[in-house]
Design an enzyme around this catalytic site. Sequence first.
Site, PDB file in Angstrom:
ATOM      1  N   SER A  50       0.853  -1.190   0.000  1.00 10.24           N
ATOM      2  CA  SER A  50       0.000   0.000   0.000  1.00 10.24           C
ATOM      3  C   SER A  50       0.892   1.244   0.000  1.00 10.24           C
ATOM      4  O   SER A  50       2.106   1.143   0.266  1.00 10.24           O
ATOM      5  CB  SER A  50      -0.893   0.009   1.245  1.00 10.24           C
ATOM      6  OG  SER A  50      -0.086   0.242   2.395  1.00 10.24           O
ATOM      7  N   ASP A  87      -0.938  -1.626  -4.087  1.00  8.87           N
ATOM      8  CA  ASP A  87      -2.325  -1.754  -3.621  1.00  8.87           C
ATOM      9  C   ASP A  87      -2.919  -0.351  -3.428  1.00  8.87           C
ATOM     10  O   ASP A  87      -2.310   0.505  -2.779  1.00  8.87           O
ATOM     11  CB  ASP A  87      -2.302  -2.515  -2.275  1.00  8.87           C
ATOM     12  CG  ASP A  87      -3.671  -2.944  -1.802  1.00  8.87           C
ATOM     13  OD1 ASP A  87      -4.553  -3.138  -2.654  1.00  8.87           O
ATOM     14  OD2 ASP A  87      -3.837  -3.098  -0.578  1.00  8.87           O
ATOM     15  N   GLY A 217     -10.869  -6.559   0.849  1.00  8.62           N
ATOM     16  CA  GLY A 217     -11.540  -6.648   2.142  1.00  8.62           C
ATOM     17  C   GLY A 217     -11.995  -8.061   2.443  1.00  8.62           C
ATOM     18  O   GLY A 217     -13.092  -8.278   2.965  1.00  8.62           O
TER      19      GLY A 217
HETATM   20  P1  13P Z   1      -8.691  -6.880   4.662  1.00  8.19           P
HETATM   21  O1  13P Z   1      -8.704  -5.653   5.499  1.00  8.19           O
HETATM   22  O2  13P Z   1     -10.010  -7.597   4.717  1.00  8.19           O
HETATM   23  O3  13P Z   1      -7.555  -7.790   4.959  1.00  8.19           O
HETATM   24  O4  13P Z   1      -8.529  -6.406   3.125  1.00  8.19           O
HETATM   25  C1  13P Z   1      -7.276  -6.055   2.628  1.00  8.19           C
HETATM   26  C2  13P Z   1      -7.341  -5.395   1.285  1.00  8.19           C
HETATM   27  O5  13P Z   1      -8.345  -5.379   0.610  1.00  8.19           O
HETATM   28  C3  13P Z   1      -6.107  -4.766   0.814  1.00  8.19           C
HETATM   29  O6  13P Z   1      -6.301  -4.077  -0.378  1.00  8.19           O
HETATM   30  O1  G3H Z   2      -6.638  -2.013   1.780  1.00  7.00           O
HETATM   31  C1  G3H Z   2      -5.753  -1.610   2.480  1.00  7.00           C
HETATM   32  C2  G3H Z   2      -4.728  -2.456   3.151  1.00  7.00           C
HETATM   33  O2  G3H Z   2      -5.282  -3.142   4.253  1.00  7.00           O
HETATM   34  C3  G3H Z   2      -3.511  -1.681   3.472  1.00  7.00           C
HETATM   35  O3  G3H Z   2      -3.628  -0.979   4.660  1.00  7.00           O
HETATM   36  O4  G3H Z   2      -3.028   1.325   3.939  1.00  7.00           O
HETATM   37  O5  G3H Z   2      -2.901   0.640   6.355  1.00  7.00           O
HETATM   38  O6  G3H Z   2      -1.237  -0.222   4.702  1.00  7.00           O
HETATM   39  P1  G3H Z   2      -2.639   0.291   4.945  1.00  7.00           P
HETATM   40 ZN    ZN Z   3      -8.213  -3.162  -0.595  1.00  7.83          ZN
END
Ligand code: 13P
Ligand code: G3H
Ligand code: ZN
Length: 313
Positions: A50, A87, A217
Amino acid sequence: MALVTSTELFKKAYAGKYAIGAFNVNNMEIIQGIFEAAIEEKSPLIIQVSAGARKYARHEYLMHLVQASIEMAKASGKDIPVVLHLDHGDSFELCKSCIDGGFTSVMIDASQHSFEENIRITKEVVDYAHSKGVTVEAELGKLAGVEDDVKVKAEDATYTDPKQAKEFVERTGCDSLAVAIGTSHGAYKFKGEPKLDFKRLAEIEALLPGFPLVLHGASSVPQDLTDICNQYGGKIPGSRGVPEEMIAQASKTGVCKINVDTDLRLAMTGQIRKVFFENPSEFDPRKYLGPGRDAVREVVKRKMRIMGCSGKA
Ligand code: 13P
Ligand code: G3H
Ligand code: ZN
Protein backbone atom coordinates in the site's frame (compact mmCIF):
# COMPACT_ATOMS: atom_id res chain seq x y z
CA MET A 1 11.43 -17.14 -12.37
CA ALA A 2 11.70 -13.40 -12.08
CA LEU A 3 8.86 -11.12 -11.13
CA VAL A 4 5.92 -11.56 -13.49
CA THR A 5 2.83 -9.56 -14.38
CA SER A 6 -0.59 -10.86 -13.44
CA THR A 7 -1.64 -11.76 -17.02
CA GLU A 8 -0.67 -15.44 -17.22
CA LEU A 9 -1.44 -16.13 -13.56
CA PHE A 10 -4.97 -14.77 -13.93
CA LYS A 11 -5.59 -16.74 -17.15
CA LYS A 12 -4.72 -19.95 -15.34
CA ALA A 13 -6.67 -18.99 -12.22
CA TYR A 14 -9.77 -18.15 -14.27
CA ALA A 15 -9.61 -21.41 -16.22
CA GLY A 16 -8.76 -23.46 -13.14
CA LYS A 17 -11.50 -21.88 -10.97
CA TYR A 18 -9.26 -20.78 -8.14
CA ALA A 19 -8.07 -17.40 -6.84
CA ILE A 20 -4.57 -16.21 -6.05
CA GLY A 21 -3.98 -14.74 -2.61
CA ALA A 22 -2.68 -11.17 -2.59
CA PHE A 23 -1.01 -10.38 0.69
CA ASN A 24 -0.06 -6.96 2.06
CA VAL A 25 3.49 -6.49 3.31
CA ASN A 26 5.12 -3.93 5.59
CA ASN A 27 8.42 -5.44 6.70
CA MET A 28 10.92 -8.26 6.28
CA GLU A 29 9.25 -10.76 8.62
CA ILE A 30 5.90 -10.48 6.84
CA ILE A 31 7.58 -10.94 3.44
CA GLN A 32 9.52 -13.96 4.69
CA GLY A 33 6.46 -15.56 6.28
CA ILE A 34 4.45 -15.16 3.06
CA PHE A 35 7.23 -16.56 0.87
CA GLU A 36 7.74 -19.53 3.17
CA ALA A 37 4.03 -20.31 2.85
CA ALA A 38 3.99 -19.93 -0.96
CA ILE A 39 7.02 -22.21 -1.32
CA GLU A 40 5.58 -24.85 1.02
CA GLU A 41 2.23 -24.70 -0.75
CA LYS A 42 3.76 -24.42 -4.26
CA SER A 43 1.47 -21.49 -4.91
CA PRO A 44 1.72 -18.49 -7.23
CA LEU A 45 1.97 -15.32 -5.19
CA ILE A 46 0.94 -11.69 -5.27
CA ILE A 47 2.83 -9.46 -2.86
CA GLN A 48 1.13 -6.09 -2.48
CA VAL A 49 2.31 -2.82 -1.06
CA SER A 50 0.00 0.00 0.00
CA ALA A 51 1.07 3.65 -0.20
CA GLY A 52 1.35 3.60 3.59
CA ALA A 53 3.53 0.48 3.60
CA ARG A 54 5.79 1.96 0.92
CA LYS A 55 6.19 5.10 2.96
CA TYR A 56 6.91 3.07 6.11
CA ALA A 57 9.37 0.50 4.74
CA ARG A 58 10.50 2.46 1.67
CA HIS A 59 10.40 1.34 -1.93
CA GLU A 60 14.01 0.14 -2.28
CA TYR A 61 13.87 -2.02 0.84
CA LEU A 62 10.66 -3.69 -0.27
CA MET A 63 11.96 -4.24 -3.81
CA HIS A 64 15.16 -5.83 -2.56
CA LEU A 65 13.48 -7.94 0.10
CA VAL A 66 11.10 -9.37 -2.50
CA GLN A 67 13.94 -9.90 -4.96
CA ALA A 68 16.04 -11.62 -2.28
CA SER A 69 13.14 -13.96 -1.50
CA ILE A 70 12.75 -14.85 -5.17
CA GLU A 71 16.49 -15.52 -5.57
CA MET A 72 16.55 -17.71 -2.47
CA ALA A 73 13.55 -19.71 -3.69
CA LYS A 74 15.21 -20.16 -7.07
CA ALA A 75 18.51 -21.23 -5.52
CA SER A 76 16.73 -23.92 -3.53
CA GLY A 77 15.00 -25.19 -6.71
CA LYS A 78 11.58 -24.03 -5.51
CA ASP A 79 10.69 -21.46 -8.09
CA ILE A 80 7.30 -19.72 -7.82
CA PRO A 81 5.85 -16.93 -9.97
CA VAL A 82 5.56 -13.66 -8.02
CA VAL A 83 3.73 -10.43 -8.85
CA LEU A 84 4.82 -7.27 -7.04
CA HIS A 85 1.75 -5.06 -6.94
CA LEU A 86 0.86 -1.58 -5.72
CA ASP A 87 -2.33 -1.75 -3.62
CA HIS A 88 -4.80 1.17 -3.83
CA GLY A 89 -2.65 3.61 -5.79
CA ASP A 90 -4.52 6.89 -5.55
CA SER A 91 -2.79 8.89 -8.30
CA PHE A 92 -1.07 8.59 -11.67
CA GLU A 93 2.17 9.83 -10.06
CA LEU A 94 2.22 7.09 -7.41
CA CYS A 95 1.47 4.39 -9.99
CA LYS A 96 4.17 5.75 -12.33
CA SER A 97 6.71 5.80 -9.53
CA CYS A 98 6.03 2.12 -8.71
CA ILE A 99 6.09 1.13 -12.40
CA ASP A 100 9.39 2.97 -12.94
CA GLY A 101 10.71 1.40 -9.73
CA GLY A 102 10.16 -2.21 -10.85
CA PHE A 103 6.66 -3.21 -9.72
CA THR A 104 5.03 -5.57 -12.23
CA SER A 105 1.46 -4.58 -11.45
CA VAL A 106 -0.36 -1.55 -10.05
CA MET A 107 -3.81 -0.77 -8.78
CA ILE A 108 -5.25 2.62 -9.58
CA ASP A 109 -8.12 3.16 -7.18
CA ALA A 110 -10.06 6.18 -8.40
CA SER A 111 -13.33 4.69 -7.14
CA GLN A 112 -14.05 7.70 -4.95
CA HIS A 113 -14.40 9.86 -8.08
CA SER A 114 -17.32 10.05 -10.50
CA PHE A 115 -17.65 7.27 -13.11
CA GLU A 116 -16.23 9.49 -15.88
CA GLU A 117 -13.35 10.75 -13.74
CA ASN A 118 -12.55 7.19 -12.59
CA ILE A 119 -12.38 6.20 -16.28
CA ARG A 120 -10.15 9.15 -17.17
CA ILE A 121 -7.64 8.57 -14.36
CA THR A 122 -7.62 4.78 -14.84
CA LYS A 123 -7.07 5.10 -18.59
CA GLU A 124 -4.12 7.42 -18.04
CA VAL A 125 -2.49 4.82 -15.76
CA VAL A 126 -3.34 1.95 -18.14
CA ASP A 127 -1.74 3.73 -21.10
CA TYR A 128 1.49 4.35 -19.20
CA ALA A 129 1.60 0.93 -17.50
CA HIS A 130 0.97 -0.97 -20.73
CA SER A 131 3.72 0.98 -22.51
CA LYS A 132 6.06 -0.46 -19.83
CA GLY A 133 4.62 -3.98 -19.84
CA VAL A 134 2.92 -3.61 -16.45
CA THR A 135 -0.63 -4.76 -15.64
CA VAL A 136 -3.33 -2.59 -14.03
CA GLU A 137 -6.12 -3.34 -11.55
CA ALA A 138 -8.85 -0.73 -11.22
CA GLU A 139 -11.85 -0.41 -8.91
CA LEU A 140 -15.50 0.36 -9.51
CA GLY A 141 -17.93 0.69 -6.62
CA LYS A 142 -16.95 1.67 -3.10
CA LEU A 143 -16.02 -0.66 -0.26
CA ALA A 144 -16.76 0.41 3.29
CA GLY A 145 -13.96 0.42 5.85
CA VAL A 146 -10.60 2.02 6.41
CA GLU A 147 -7.51 2.01 4.20
CA ASP A 148 -4.68 4.41 4.89
CA ASP A 149 -6.38 7.72 5.70
CA VAL A 150 -9.50 7.06 3.67
CA LYS A 151 -12.55 6.02 5.67
CA VAL A 152 -15.74 5.00 3.88
CA LYS A 153 -18.81 4.70 6.09
CA ALA A 154 -21.04 1.67 5.51
CA GLU A 155 -23.87 3.94 4.30
CA ASP A 156 -21.58 5.53 1.69
CA ALA A 157 -20.45 2.21 0.26
CA THR A 158 -21.85 1.40 -3.17
CA TYR A 159 -21.97 -1.96 -4.87
CA THR A 160 -20.55 -2.34 -8.36
CA ASP A 161 -23.12 -1.94 -11.13
CA PRO A 162 -22.64 -4.84 -13.61
CA LYS A 163 -23.43 -2.80 -16.77
CA GLN A 164 -21.12 -0.01 -15.65
CA ALA A 165 -18.41 -2.60 -14.97
CA LYS A 166 -18.56 -3.80 -18.58
CA GLU A 167 -18.42 -0.24 -19.94
CA PHE A 168 -15.61 0.65 -17.52
CA VAL A 169 -13.44 -2.28 -18.57
CA GLU A 170 -14.04 -1.63 -22.27
CA ARG A 171 -13.25 2.07 -22.04
CA THR A 172 -10.20 1.86 -19.75
CA GLY A 173 -8.52 -1.32 -21.00
CA CYS A 174 -7.67 -2.29 -17.39
CA ASP A 175 -6.45 -5.86 -16.82
CA SER A 176 -8.53 -6.69 -13.74
CA LEU A 177 -11.32 -5.05 -11.78
CA ALA A 178 -11.95 -4.85 -8.03
CA VAL A 179 -15.67 -5.13 -7.38
CA ALA A 180 -17.76 -4.15 -4.37
CA ILE A 181 -20.19 -6.93 -3.40
CA GLY A 182 -20.38 -6.44 0.37
CA THR A 183 -16.85 -6.92 1.67
CA SER A 184 -15.06 -4.12 3.48
CA HIS A 185 -11.57 -3.32 4.73
CA GLY A 186 -10.43 -3.90 8.30
CA ALA A 187 -11.47 -6.12 11.21
CA TYR A 188 -15.07 -4.92 11.53
CA LYS A 189 -16.91 -6.01 8.45
CA PHE A 190 -20.47 -7.02 9.23
CA LYS A 191 -22.82 -5.77 11.92
CA GLY A 192 -25.09 -8.77 11.53
CA GLU A 193 -24.87 -11.94 9.50
CA PRO A 194 -22.09 -11.84 6.88
CA LYS A 195 -23.61 -11.52 3.44
CA LEU A 196 -22.02 -11.16 0.01
CA ASP A 197 -23.93 -10.36 -3.16
CA PHE A 198 -23.02 -13.47 -5.17
CA LYS A 199 -25.89 -12.77 -7.58
CA ARG A 200 -24.32 -9.44 -8.52
CA LEU A 201 -20.94 -11.13 -8.86
CA ALA A 202 -22.45 -13.65 -11.29
CA GLU A 203 -24.03 -10.82 -13.30
CA ILE A 204 -20.69 -9.01 -13.57
CA GLU A 205 -19.00 -12.24 -14.59
CA ALA A 206 -21.64 -12.95 -17.24
CA LEU A 207 -21.11 -9.54 -18.83
CA LEU A 208 -17.31 -9.87 -18.67
CA PRO A 209 -16.61 -13.51 -19.51
CA GLY A 210 -12.97 -14.49 -19.02
CA PHE A 211 -12.12 -11.20 -17.35
CA PRO A 212 -10.38 -11.40 -13.94
CA LEU A 213 -12.21 -9.85 -10.99
CA VAL A 214 -10.68 -8.94 -7.63
CA LEU A 215 -12.08 -9.14 -4.12
CA HIS A 216 -10.77 -6.66 -1.56
CA GLY A 217 -11.54 -6.65 2.14
CA ALA A 218 -11.56 -10.44 2.19
CA SER A 219 -10.08 -11.21 5.61
CA SER A 220 -12.10 -13.72 7.59
CA VAL A 221 -11.19 -12.36 11.03
CA PRO A 222 -11.30 -15.95 12.33
CA GLN A 223 -12.11 -16.57 15.96
CA ASP A 224 -8.84 -18.40 16.68
CA LEU A 225 -6.80 -15.36 15.60
CA THR A 226 -8.88 -12.78 17.49
CA ASP A 227 -8.95 -15.08 20.55
CA ILE A 228 -5.14 -15.06 20.80
CA CYS A 229 -5.03 -11.27 20.43
CA ASN A 230 -7.75 -10.82 23.05
CA GLN A 231 -6.30 -13.34 25.48
CA TYR A 232 -2.94 -11.60 25.63
CA GLY A 233 -3.84 -7.93 25.35
CA GLY A 234 -6.48 -5.29 24.71
CA LYS A 235 -9.62 -6.53 23.05
CA ILE A 236 -9.79 -6.32 19.26
CA PRO A 237 -13.32 -4.94 18.97
CA GLY A 238 -13.99 -7.31 16.09
CA SER A 239 -17.29 -8.11 14.52
CA ARG A 240 -17.17 -10.68 11.78
CA GLY A 241 -15.05 -11.12 8.69
CA VAL A 242 -15.91 -12.90 5.46
CA PRO A 243 -16.54 -16.56 6.36
CA GLU A 244 -13.98 -18.94 4.89
CA GLU A 245 -16.73 -20.86 2.99
CA MET A 246 -17.60 -17.63 1.15
CA ILE A 247 -13.94 -17.10 0.24
CA ALA A 248 -13.85 -20.64 -1.14
CA GLN A 249 -17.09 -19.98 -3.06
CA ALA A 250 -15.82 -16.68 -4.53
CA SER A 251 -12.55 -18.33 -5.56
CA LYS A 252 -14.44 -20.64 -7.93
CA THR A 253 -15.99 -17.70 -9.84
CA GLY A 254 -14.34 -15.07 -12.05
CA VAL A 255 -12.58 -13.74 -8.95
CA CYS A 256 -8.90 -14.42 -9.61
CA LYS A 257 -7.29 -12.33 -6.85
CA ILE A 258 -8.31 -12.08 -3.21
CA ASN A 259 -6.74 -9.47 -0.91
CA VAL A 260 -5.79 -10.22 2.67
CA ASP A 261 -4.13 -7.87 5.11
CA THR A 262 -6.11 -7.78 8.37
CA ASP A 263 -5.79 -11.52 9.07
CA LEU A 264 -2.00 -11.27 8.73
CA ARG A 265 -1.96 -8.37 11.18
CA LEU A 266 -4.09 -10.32 13.65
CA ALA A 267 -1.90 -13.43 13.33
CA MET A 268 1.35 -11.55 13.82
CA THR A 269 0.11 -9.30 16.60
CA GLY A 270 -1.41 -12.21 18.53
CA GLN A 271 1.93 -14.02 18.73
CA ILE A 272 3.85 -10.88 19.65
CA ARG A 273 1.34 -10.10 22.39
CA LYS A 274 1.71 -13.67 23.68
CA VAL A 275 5.48 -13.33 23.97
CA PHE A 276 5.22 -10.13 25.99
CA PHE A 277 2.38 -11.46 28.12
CA GLU A 278 4.39 -14.52 29.06
CA ASN A 279 7.68 -12.67 29.42
CA PRO A 280 7.16 -8.93 29.86
CA SER A 281 10.91 -8.40 30.23
CA GLU A 282 11.73 -9.82 26.78
CA PHE A 283 13.75 -7.36 24.71
CA ASP A 284 15.29 -9.38 21.88
CA PRO A 285 13.31 -8.51 18.71
CA ARG A 286 14.03 -11.95 17.25
CA LYS A 287 12.14 -13.55 20.15
CA TYR A 288 8.89 -11.79 19.27
CA LEU A 289 9.23 -11.08 15.53
CA GLY A 290 10.16 -14.74 14.91
CA PRO A 291 6.88 -16.13 16.28
CA GLY A 292 5.09 -13.30 14.43
CA ARG A 293 6.68 -14.44 11.18
CA ASP A 294 5.71 -18.09 11.82
CA ALA A 295 2.12 -17.03 12.45
CA VAL A 296 2.04 -15.12 9.15
CA ARG A 297 3.30 -18.24 7.33
CA GLU A 298 0.60 -20.44 8.86
CA VAL A 299 -2.28 -18.07 8.12
CA VAL A 300 -1.11 -17.58 4.51
CA LYS A 301 -0.95 -21.37 4.01
CA ARG A 302 -4.50 -21.65 5.31
CA LYS A 303 -5.66 -18.91 2.88
CA MET A 304 -3.96 -20.56 -0.09
CA ARG A 305 -5.73 -23.84 0.61
CA ILE A 306 -9.10 -22.10 0.92
CA MET A 307 -8.60 -20.12 -2.30
CA GLY A 308 -7.41 -23.20 -4.16
CA CYS A 309 -4.06 -21.76 -5.32
CA SER A 310 -1.98 -24.33 -3.38
CA GLY A 311 -0.14 -26.59 -5.81
CA LYS A 312 -0.77 -24.24 -8.78
CA ALA A 313 2.76 -22.76 -9.13
P1 13P B 1 -8.69 -6.88 4.66
O1 13P B 1 -8.70 -5.65 5.50
O2 13P B 1 -10.01 -7.60 4.72
O3 13P B 1 -7.56 -7.79 4.96
O4 13P B 1 -8.53 -6.41 3.12
C1 13P B 1 -7.28 -6.05 2.63
C2 13P B 1 -7.34 -5.39 1.29
O5 13P B 1 -8.35 -5.38 0.61
C3 13P B 1 -6.11 -4.77 0.81
O6 13P B 1 -6.30 -4.08 -0.38
O1 G3H C 1 -6.64 -2.01 1.78
C1 G3H C 1 -5.75 -1.61 2.48
C2 G3H C 1 -4.73 -2.46 3.15
O2 G3H C 1 -5.28 -3.14 4.25
C3 G3H C 1 -3.51 -1.68 3.47
O3 G3H C 1 -3.63 -0.98 4.66
O4 G3H C 1 -3.03 1.33 3.94
O5 G3H C 1 -2.90 0.64 6.35
O6 G3H C 1 -1.24 -0.22 4.70
P1 G3H C 1 -2.64 0.29 4.95
ZN1 ZN D 1 -8.21 -3.16 -0.59
